[in-house]
Structures are given as C-alpha cells and as structure tokens.
Design a protein around this motif. Sequence first.
Motif, PDB file in Angstrom:
ATOM      1  N   GLY A  22       0.823  -1.221   0.000  1.00  0.00           N
ATOM      2  CA  GLY A  22       0.000   0.000   0.000  1.00  0.00           C
ATOM      3  C   GLY A  22       0.848   1.257   0.000  1.00  0.00           C
ATOM      4  N   ALA A  23       1.940   1.259   0.760  1.00  0.00           N
ATOM      5  CA  ALA A  23       2.834   2.431   0.777  1.00  0.00           C
ATOM      6  C   ALA A  23       3.454   2.611  -0.613  1.00  0.00           C
ATOM      7  CB  ALA A  23       3.914   2.255   1.840  1.00  0.00           C
ATOM      8  N   ARG A  24       3.842   1.504  -1.224  1.00  0.00           N
ATOM      9  CA  ARG A  24       4.408   1.565  -2.584  1.00  0.00           C
ATOM     10  C   ARG A  24       3.374   2.142  -3.560  1.00  0.00           C
ATOM     11  NH1 ARG A  24       9.410   1.335  -5.280  1.00  0.00           N
ATOM     12  NH2 ARG A  24       8.820   1.366  -7.460  1.00  0.00           N
ATOM     13  N   PHE A  25       2.114   1.693  -3.445  1.00  0.00           N
ATOM     14  CA  PHE A  25       1.065   2.223  -4.324  1.00  0.00           C
ATOM     15  C   PHE A  25       0.927   3.735  -4.129  1.00  0.00           C
ATOM     16  CE2 PHE A  25      -1.551  -2.003  -4.566  1.00  0.00           C
ATOM     17  CZ  PHE A  25      -0.614  -2.518  -5.437  1.00  0.00           C
ATOM     18  N   GLY A  26       0.993   4.187  -2.878  1.00  0.00           N
ATOM     19  CA  GLY A  26       0.893   5.628  -2.608  1.00  0.00           C
ATOM     20  C   GLY A  26       1.979   6.389  -3.354  1.00  0.00           C
ATOM     21  N   ARG A  27       3.209   5.887  -3.269  1.00  0.00           N
ATOM     22  CA  ARG A  27       4.340   6.556  -3.950  1.00  0.00           C
ATOM     23  C   ARG A  27       4.148   6.522  -5.473  1.00  0.00           C
ATOM     24  NH1 ARG A  27       7.196   3.316   0.113  1.00  0.00           N
ATOM     25  NH2 ARG A  27       8.052   4.741   1.664  1.00  0.00           N
ATOM     26  N   THR A  28       3.765   5.351  -5.994  1.00  0.00           N
ATOM     27  CA  THR A  28       3.664   5.169  -7.450  1.00  0.00           C
ATOM     28  C   THR A  28       2.555   6.032  -8.047  1.00  0.00           C
ATOM     29  OG1 THR A  28       4.373   2.897  -7.167  1.00  0.00           O
ATOM     30  CG2 THR A  28       3.290   3.401  -9.234  1.00  0.00           C
ATOM     31  N   SER A 226       8.371  -3.001  -6.783  1.00  0.00           N
ATOM     32  CA  SER A 226       8.362  -2.141  -7.980  1.00  0.00           C
ATOM     33  C   SER A 226       7.702  -2.854  -9.173  1.00  0.00           C
ATOM     34  CB  SER A 226       9.784  -1.732  -8.348  1.00  0.00           C
ATOM     35  OG  SER A 226      10.538  -2.893  -8.643  1.00  0.00           O
ATOM     36  N   GLU A 227       7.607  -4.188  -9.117  1.00  0.00           N
ATOM     37  CA  GLU A 227       7.020  -4.920 -10.236  1.00  0.00           C
ATOM     38  C   GLU A 227       5.484  -4.847 -10.259  1.00  0.00           C
ATOM     39  OE1 GLU A 227      10.213  -8.252 -11.484  1.00  0.00           O
ATOM     40  OE2 GLU A 227       9.501  -8.459  -9.430  1.00  0.00           O
ATOM     41  N   LEU A 228       4.913  -4.172  -9.254  1.00  0.00           N
ATOM     42  CA  LEU A 228       3.465  -3.906  -9.282  1.00  0.00           C
ATOM     43  C   LEU A 228       3.161  -2.491  -9.783  1.00  0.00           C
ATOM     44  CD1 LEU A 228       2.308  -5.427  -5.849  1.00  0.00           C
ATOM     45  CD2 LEU A 228       2.293  -6.521  -8.098  1.00  0.00           C
ATOM     46  N   ASP A 229       4.199  -1.685 -10.009  1.00  0.00           N
ATOM     47  CA  ASP A 229       3.972  -0.275 -10.384  1.00  0.00           C
ATOM     48  C   ASP A 229       3.140  -0.144 -11.664  1.00  0.00           C
ATOM     49  OD1 ASP A 229       5.580   0.357  -8.244  1.00  0.00           O
ATOM     50  OD2 ASP A 229       7.271   1.092  -9.449  1.00  0.00           O
ATOM     51  N   GLY A 230       3.516  -0.902 -12.677  1.00  0.00           N
ATOM     52  CA  GLY A 230       2.865  -0.760 -13.981  1.00  0.00           C
ATOM     53  C   GLY A 230       1.392  -1.128 -13.921  1.00  0.00           C
ATOM     54  N   ILE A 231       1.098  -2.241 -13.267  1.00  0.00           N
ATOM     55  CA  ILE A 231      -0.286  -2.720 -13.265  1.00  0.00           C
ATOM     56  C   ILE A 231      -1.193  -1.803 -12.437  1.00  0.00           C
ATOM     57  CG2 ILE A 231       0.019  -4.376 -11.342  1.00  0.00           C
ATOM     58  CD1 ILE A 231      -2.064  -5.089 -14.427  1.00  0.00           C
ATOM     59  N   ILE A 232      -0.695  -1.297 -11.313  1.00  0.00           N
ATOM     60  CA  ILE A 232      -1.584  -0.443 -10.494  1.00  0.00           C
ATOM     61  C   ILE A 232      -1.824   0.875 -11.210  1.00  0.00           C
ATOM     62  CG2 ILE A 232       0.156   0.687  -8.987  1.00  0.00           C
ATOM     63  CD1 ILE A 232      -3.259  -0.735  -7.897  1.00  0.00           C
ATOM     64  N   ASN A 233      -0.796   1.373 -11.875  1.00  0.00           N
ATOM     65  CA  ASN A 233      -0.966   2.609 -12.637  1.00  0.00           C
ATOM     66  C   ASN A 233      -1.997   2.398 -13.759  1.00  0.00           C
ATOM     67  OD1 ASN A 233       0.879   5.330 -12.901  1.00  0.00           O
ATOM     68  ND2 ASN A 233      -0.162   4.774 -14.789  1.00  0.00           N
ATOM     69  N   TYR A 234      -1.849   1.292 -14.472  1.00  0.00           N
ATOM     70  CA  TYR A 234      -2.745   0.980 -15.591  1.00  0.00           C
ATOM     71  C   TYR A 234      -4.196   0.860 -15.125  1.00  0.00           C
ATOM     72  CZ  TYR A 234      -4.812  -1.870 -19.342  1.00  0.00           C
ATOM     73  OH  TYR A 234      -5.629  -2.353 -20.329  1.00  0.00           O
ATOM     74  N   LEU A 235      -4.398   0.126 -14.019  1.00  0.00           N
ATOM     75  CA  LEU A 235      -5.778  -0.120 -13.575  1.00  0.00           C
ATOM     76  C   LEU A 235      -6.451   1.131 -13.017  1.00  0.00           C
ATOM     77  CD1 LEU A 235      -5.434  -3.688 -12.015  1.00  0.00           C
ATOM     78  CD2 LEU A 235      -6.437  -3.044 -14.227  1.00  0.00           C
ATOM     79  N   CYS A 236      -5.668   2.169 -12.726  1.00  0.00           N
ATOM     80  CA  CYS A 236      -6.250   3.438 -12.259  1.00  0.00           C
ATOM     81  C   CYS A 236      -6.393   4.453 -13.389  1.00  0.00           C
ATOM     82  CB  CYS A 236      -5.362   4.043 -11.167  1.00  0.00           C
ATOM     83  SG  CYS A 236      -5.403   3.102  -9.645  1.00  0.00           S
TER      84      CYS A 236
END
Length: 256
Positions: A22-28, A226-236
């Motif tokens: 969740g913290a990583r998602f906040g930063r990304t 960091s390997e979740l950065d792309g997918i969370i960005n895409y889905l938002c």
Amino acid sequence: MNNGFDLSGRTILVTGASSGIGARFGRTLSASGAKVILAARRRDKLEALQTEITEVGGQALAVSMDVADEGSVIAAFEEAEAEWGPIDGVIANAGRNANGHSLELSVEDFDGLMAVNLRGVFLTVREGARRMIKNQDPQKKSGRIVIVSSITAKKVTPGIPAYSASKAAVVQMGKVMALEWAKFGINVNMLLPGYIETDLTADSFKTDSGKMFLNSFPRRRLVELSELDGIINYLCADASSAITGAEFVVDDGQSI
Ligand SMILES: NC(=O)c1ccc[n+]([C@@H]2O[C@H](COP(=O)([O-])OP(=O)(O)OC[C@H]3O[C@@H](n4cnc5c(N)ncnc54)[C@H](OP(=O)(O)O)[C@@H]3O)[C@@H](O)[C@H]2O)c1
C-alpha cells in the motif's frame, strides 16, 4: 500528449498505505500525478509517507481508517472529501494474515482475519462506490476500484485456510460489484500478487520451510514491490477503460 496512463486529476484512496504494498502504491500513484489519500490505522507511518511524497512534489493526505469498522471507514472518506473533494479511485489493499493449519486455527483468528480481508474490502469499496455514484462528474464517469487479492486465491497452500478463503472471496465479490456498477462507469478489477517481501511475509521466508518454498518458484525469487507499479498505474488510468471484472496475476510464475 496524454498516453492514457497519466493520473493527473484523479483522487485515489489507498487502504493499508502505512507499509508494504500500500505504501508503494501511494508513492507510485502520486508519481503518476494522482492526489493520493493514504489510509490505515498507524497514523505516524501515514504522516511520514505523506511528508515524503509531498517533499518530492506529490500530493498526499493521511487519514486514519480501520477497514473493519464501518463508522471509521465512513469518517475517513468524509475527512478526505472535505479536504480534497470527490474521490474517483479506491485501492482496497489492507489485509492481514492468520497462520495455522485448519485443525488449529482459532475462531478468533478466523473472524479477525475475515473482518479485515473480507468485510473490510466490502466496506471500503462500497463506501467509495457510493460516493463515486453520487459525486462523479457525469461527463467523466471513470471510477476505478482495485481489490488486492493474492495468488493464494488460486494456488492451494497448506497453513493459510482463512487467508486463502478471504482472498478467493474478494475476487468473486469484486466481479459481482463490477457487474452491478458497470452502468455507473465504475471499473472493478482484482490484483493477485505473488509473494513479496513485506512485514506480512518477511518472517516466513527466513525459516527452512520458507526457503524451500521460495526455491520451488520458477525463478527462485520473490516479486519486487516495484514490479506492481505498472499494473496499479494501468488499472487506475484511462487506458484501462474497457477492463472490468478482471483478474491480474503478477507472480513471476509462482502459481504455475
Ligand atoms: N506480501 C505479499 O507477499 C502479498 C502477496 C499477495 C497479496 N498481498 C496482500 O497485499 C496487501 C498488503 O499486504 P502487505 O504485504 O503490504 O503487508 P503489510 O506490510 O503488513 O501491510 C498491511 C497493511 O494493511 C493495513 N491494515 C491491516 N489491518 C487493517 C485495518 N483493520 N484497517 C486498516 N488497515 C489495516 C496495515 O496498516 P495498519 O496496521 O497501520 O492499520 C498495513 O498498512 C494485503 O491485502 C495482503 O494480503 C500480499
């Protein structure tokens, strides 16, 4: 030119933002231009992250939220909207584990886990959707909800009966919500990460059985945050406008 991945103008609430994924998602998400609401119980950690994001030019707001408590969920959304106006994204990421094979797992641990991992997801996602339906710009209609499940929803592993059940349940619940809310322009998708080193898992991979488990993965490694950065960005982002009710496994082949 906006390539469909820019999150400027979006306001996204992330639960479980005080640590790990969740913290990583906040930063990304803030790095991609979103205003990010950081929600969890440990206020000190959220405020430290808010400061970190703000110092690098992002926009973040810490709000206290216990996802298992409906009153706390509603109060956190109220606080966030009073500060920043309508929210158009929710990442239901908060979760906990309860170790113990089925014969040993206590009822208290079972119920406590379900209160966070299942009821907590229901409460946060529903509250977010209610507000999106009420407040969204009718021209825009592009609400985004991401439910963080796990590959344990698919891959059967002994010792985590309640955790696995909760992660499978939120996938099916999210699909129902995707159908119900399609007409409101809200997309609901499920993210199923593989094993990542966070507070939730750190201890388990230090044991001999944990090391053996890790060595059974195709690339004998954990997934990096960091390997979740792309997918969370895409889905938002606008780019995922035709994706709803879908499951995304990001596990480096751990569940094959
Ligand atoms: N790490 C992995 O290998 C992995 C793999 C697949 C899926 N996941 C899932 O990813 C999510 C994040 O886990 P993580 O690995 O990042 O673990 P983590 O570092 O332990 O983070 C868990 C987060 O959930 C929050 N949380 C727990 N109970 C809460 C409650 N009642 N109300 C509000 N927030 C609560 C915690 O914040 P507070 O304590 O401050 O409230 C914390 O921010 C979980 O849903 C987990 O099941 C993890």
